[in-house]
Design an enzyme around this catalytic site. Sequence first.
Site, PDB file in Angstrom:
ATOM      1  N   TYR A   1       0.812  -1.213   0.000  1.00  0.00           N
ATOM      2  CA  TYR A   1       0.000   0.000   0.000  1.00  0.00           C
ATOM      3  C   TYR A   1       0.847   1.266   0.000  1.00  0.00           C
ATOM      4  O   TYR A   1       0.461   2.274  -0.571  1.00  0.00           O
ATOM      5  CB  TYR A   1      -0.920   0.014   1.227  1.00  0.00           C
ATOM      6  CG  TYR A   1      -2.200  -0.742   0.976  1.00  0.00           C
ATOM      7  CD1 TYR A   1      -3.323  -0.090   0.474  1.00  0.00           C
ATOM      8  CD2 TYR A   1      -2.277  -2.104   1.208  1.00  0.00           C
ATOM      9  CE1 TYR A   1      -4.483  -0.789   0.207  1.00  0.00           C
ATOM     10  CE2 TYR A   1      -3.444  -2.812   0.956  1.00  0.00           C
ATOM     11  CZ  TYR A   1      -4.542  -2.140   0.455  1.00  0.00           C
ATOM     12  OH  TYR A   1      -5.683  -2.822   0.180  1.00  0.00           O
TER      13      TYR A   1
ATOM     14  N   LYS B   1       4.071  10.211  14.526  1.00  0.00           N
ATOM     15  CA  LYS B   1       3.322   9.275  13.663  1.00  0.00           C
ATOM     16  C   LYS B   1       2.301   8.482  14.497  1.00  0.00           C
ATOM     17  O   LYS B   1       1.151   8.300  14.093  1.00  0.00           O
ATOM     18  CB  LYS B   1       4.320   8.343  12.963  1.00  0.00           C
ATOM     19  CG  LYS B   1       3.816   6.966  12.580  1.00  0.00           C
ATOM     20  CD  LYS B   1       2.904   6.991  11.368  1.00  0.00           C
ATOM     21  CE  LYS B   1       2.299   5.617  11.113  1.00  0.00           C
ATOM     22  NZ  LYS B   1       1.203   5.592  10.208  1.00  0.00           N
TER      23      LYS B   1
ATOM     24  N   CYS C   1      -3.106   0.353  10.439  1.00  0.00           N
ATOM     25  CA  CYS C   1      -2.437   1.365  11.271  1.00  0.00           C
ATOM     26  C   CYS C   1      -3.188   1.721  12.549  1.00  0.00           C
ATOM     27  O   CYS C   1      -2.608   1.713  13.629  1.00  0.00           O
ATOM     28  CB  CYS C   1      -2.211   2.621  10.452  1.00  0.00           C
ATOM     29  SG  CYS C   1      -0.974   2.388   9.182  1.00  0.00           S
TER      30      CYS C   1
ATOM     31  N   LYS D   1      -2.985  -0.711  15.441  1.00  0.00           N
ATOM     32  CA  LYS D   1      -1.710  -1.051  16.097  1.00  0.00           C
ATOM     33  C   LYS D   1      -0.955   0.164  16.618  1.00  0.00           C
ATOM     34  O   LYS D   1      -0.294   0.082  17.656  1.00  0.00           O
ATOM     35  CB  LYS D   1      -0.814  -1.867  15.156  1.00  0.00           C
ATOM     36  CG  LYS D   1      -0.273  -1.035  14.030  1.00  0.00           C
ATOM     37  CD  LYS D   1       0.854  -1.699  13.262  1.00  0.00           C
ATOM     38  CE  LYS D   1       1.356  -0.697  12.265  1.00  0.00           C
ATOM     39  NZ  LYS D   1       2.080  -1.163  11.171  1.00  0.00           N
TER      40      LYS D   1
ATOM     41  N   ARG E   1      -7.539  -5.885   6.168  1.00  0.00           N
ATOM     42  CA  ARG E   1      -6.677  -6.024   7.342  1.00  0.00           C
ATOM     43  C   ARG E   1      -7.331  -5.442   8.596  1.00  0.00           C
ATOM     44  O   ARG E   1      -7.739  -4.292   8.608  1.00  0.00           O
ATOM     45  CB  ARG E   1      -5.314  -5.345   7.090  1.00  0.00           C
ATOM     46  CG  ARG E   1      -4.471  -6.137   6.110  1.00  0.00           C
ATOM     47  CD  ARG E   1      -3.170  -5.458   5.818  1.00  0.00           C
ATOM     48  NE  ARG E   1      -3.348  -4.180   5.157  1.00  0.00           N
ATOM     49  CZ  ARG E   1      -2.360  -3.360   4.858  1.00  0.00           C
ATOM     50  NH1 ARG E   1      -1.125  -3.680   5.166  1.00  0.00           N
ATOM     51  NH2 ARG E   1      -2.602  -2.226   4.261  1.00  0.00           N
TER      52      ARG E   1
HETATM   53  N1  LIG Z   1      -1.372   0.881   4.640  1.00  0.00           N
HETATM   54  C1  LIG Z   1      -1.437   2.042   5.226  1.00  0.00           C
HETATM   55  O1  LIG Z   1      -2.465   2.673   5.203  1.00  0.00           O
HETATM   56  C2  LIG Z   1      -0.254   2.653   5.933  1.00  0.00           C
HETATM   57  C3  LIG Z   1      -0.314   4.002   6.244  1.00  0.00           C
HETATM   58  C4  LIG Z   1       0.751   4.579   6.890  1.00  0.00           C
HETATM   59  C5  LIG Z   1       1.845   3.799   7.242  1.00  0.00           C
HETATM   60  N2  LIG Z   1       1.880   2.475   6.940  1.00  0.00           N
HETATM   61  C6  LIG Z   1       3.058   1.718   7.346  1.00  0.00           C
HETATM   62  O2  LIG Z   1       3.823   1.429   6.197  1.00  0.00           O
HETATM   63  C7  LIG Z   1       4.463   0.164   6.332  1.00  0.00           C
HETATM   64  C8  LIG Z   1       4.090  -0.695   5.147  1.00  0.00           C
HETATM   65  O3  LIG Z   1       2.691  -0.916   5.203  1.00  0.00           O
HETATM   66  P1  LIG Z   1       1.864  -1.369   3.943  1.00  0.00           P
HETATM   67  O4  LIG Z   1       0.452  -1.082   4.267  1.00  0.00           O
HETATM   68  O5  LIG Z   1       2.441  -0.822   2.693  1.00  0.00           O
HETATM   69  O6  LIG Z   1       2.103  -2.942   4.000  1.00  0.00           O
HETATM   70  P2  LIG Z   1       1.706  -4.005   2.890  1.00  0.00           P
HETATM   71  O7  LIG Z   1       1.472  -5.271   3.597  1.00  0.00           O
HETATM   72  O8  LIG Z   1       0.646  -3.458   1.988  1.00  0.00           O
HETATM   73  O9  LIG Z   1       3.018  -4.119   2.009  1.00  0.00           O
HETATM   74  C9  LIG Z   1       4.247  -4.505   2.518  1.00  0.00           C
HETATM   75  C10 LIG Z   1       4.980  -5.316   1.454  1.00  0.00           C
HETATM   76  O10 LIG Z   1       6.261  -5.628   1.981  1.00  0.00           O
HETATM   77  C11 LIG Z   1       6.622  -6.916   1.508  1.00  0.00           C
HETATM   78  N3  LIG Z   1       7.690  -7.428   2.353  1.00  0.00           N
HETATM   79  C12 LIG Z   1       7.623  -7.939   3.607  1.00  0.00           C
HETATM   80  N4  LIG Z   1       8.863  -8.246   4.049  1.00  0.00           N
HETATM   81  C13 LIG Z   1       9.717  -7.932   3.052  1.00  0.00           C
HETATM   82  C14 LIG Z   1      11.123  -8.016   2.903  1.00  0.00           C
HETATM   83  N5  LIG Z   1      11.917  -8.444   3.879  1.00  0.00           N
HETATM   84  N6  LIG Z   1      11.656  -7.622   1.739  1.00  0.00           N
HETATM   85  C15 LIG Z   1      10.873  -7.165   0.738  1.00  0.00           C
HETATM   86  N7  LIG Z   1       9.552  -7.049   0.818  1.00  0.00           N
HETATM   87  C16 LIG Z   1       8.978  -7.426   1.964  1.00  0.00           C
HETATM   88  C17 LIG Z   1       5.331  -7.694   1.562  1.00  0.00           C
HETATM   89  O11 LIG Z   1       5.376  -8.813   0.694  1.00  0.00           O
HETATM   90  C18 LIG Z   1       4.304  -6.632   1.132  1.00  0.00           C
HETATM   91  O12 LIG Z   1       4.028  -6.694  -0.250  1.00  0.00           O
HETATM   92  C19 LIG Z   1       4.007  -0.402   7.672  1.00  0.00           C
HETATM   93  O13 LIG Z   1       4.962  -0.135   8.654  1.00  0.00           O
HETATM   94  C20 LIG Z   1       2.738   0.374   7.951  1.00  0.00           C
HETATM   95  O14 LIG Z   1       2.495   0.489   9.325  1.00  0.00           O
HETATM   96  C21 LIG Z   1       0.856   1.899   6.276  1.00  0.00           C
END
Ligand SMILES: NC(=O)c1ccc[n+]([C@@H]2O[C@H](COP(=O)([O-])OP(=O)(O)OC[C@H]3O[C@@H](n4cnc5c(N)ncnc54)[C@H](O)[C@@H]3O)[C@@H](O)[C@H]2O)c1
Length: 462
Positions: free
Chosen positions: A27, A221, A275, A278, A345
Amino acid sequence: MKRVLVEDLETVIKSKEAKVSVIGQGYIGLPTSLLIAKAGFSVYGYDINRDLIKELLLGKTRLAKEKGIKNLISELKGKKYMPTSRLEDLIGSDVIIIAVPTPKGRNGPNISMVLEALENALELVRTGGLIVVESTLPPRTFYDIIIPEVEGHGLKIGRDIFLAYCPERALPGNLLHELVNNFRIIGAIDERSGQLAKLLYSSFVKADIEITDPLTAEVVKLVENSYRDVNIAFANEVARICEVLGLDVRDVRRLSNRHPRVHMLVPGIGVGGSCLTKDPLFLFWASKENGYLPELIRNARGINSEMPHHYAMILDDIIRRMNGGSTGTIAVLGVTYKGDVPDIRESPAEPFVKDLINRGHVVKIYDPLVKFSFGGKYVSDIMEAIKDADALAFVTDHSEFKFIDLAKLRRNINKRQVILFDGRLLFDPSEAEEAGFIYVSVGRSFGRLEERMIKINHLYEI
Ligand SMILES: NC(=O)c1ccc[n+]([C@@H]2O[C@H](COP(=O)([O-])OP(=O)(O)OC[C@H]3O[C@@H](n4cnc5c(N)ncnc54)[C@H](O)[C@@H]3O)[C@@H](O)[C@H]2O)c1
């Protein structure tokens, strides 16, 4: 394997010649990669999920509903944006951004994926390159774990390597817009790392970017999402108060919000997403460990997580009263955690559906965006999903539901009495009752239910 420092990082960022790699293409990682590529950099988008990379290479994405993402992929793929599952492609990167998940474990945060990605980044980034962590970090992770890890590789931060924390706060459903237009915060321990990160983000961020220390950035954050969770919990608590006092939270909220300093949010069946569920806990755990128990944040989490169970109990009770003690069939409409977003999620639909199944009900699921059922039976056609239901439960505020023809739904159901449970306050109670439903919602007294059932009985004598 490291490329010898030949150019100054600032120069190659300014000229957009820097090779940028983003670890994690979910995402956050995917839209960030695309925006940096659109700004003119060559971006390698790496993910361990090979299927996801295969899809991206074919121009497909799970984020297709996010406005603008598909177009950016077809415009940039193979030219400025290179999706890859080969770590070797990242060798010699000038900048590596880490955007992998940081889920919550049972008793604390799980940062193992960030550490794995950091290990790879340290091997692959060129000497004098920049590593940016975008993944959400629990307080003190940057100081206590990330910095020692980097220094453990014999690198001096601010000389051999540059390091910054740039937490992401964009909202799914509006990701590209928010990534570009939201105010950003950067945490760094040395001025140059902060300035280099700012230079990179300035290539696509239109809003202010402020540099601070890493601990402040970590806490800011988490405070943002805790603030939202606490405010939603307040609305949910008022909804529960209205239920027992025999009021409708809609009236109470509307009138309270006429006060210039009151801005109560809309209550609902629960809070989801990766988010909001957690981040308050990350803050809670860190504070508790350091000697202060933040009760408000903990209670807010408790109130919000209890909501789906509360309404499963209410629905169970009403259906049993209606069916002479027997369980029934419930059509759950919407399972994603948020309207018009295909993300399940931590969706409140999960505990709601599981609770109803545990209580012995048959649960059918319809969601226009995802084929996911949490143990219920997924039905791809809404009319098919509801046709023998004792109750419809609207759990997600998808646009498709907001403007649905309730009378048409009711005519399709072959039951004398049907409950419409409105978990998102989507409908006008009198319109739902005119359509022939027994209307039950968050924040509304269940007290006069028998009365309403008699009225509906009379209307639908079959
Ligand atoms: N989704 C949201 O709305 C949002 C908003 C703000 C912050 N965040 C933060 O951003 C971070 C990422 O969240 P997200 O929602 O994009 O997660 P997500 O699950 O959508 O994507 C994460 C990706 O990372 C990959 N991944 C996992 N381990 C890996 C590794 N060792 N090497 C390479 N790829 C790997 C997974 O396969 C997955 O495709 C988190 O810390 C989350 O808290 C998310």
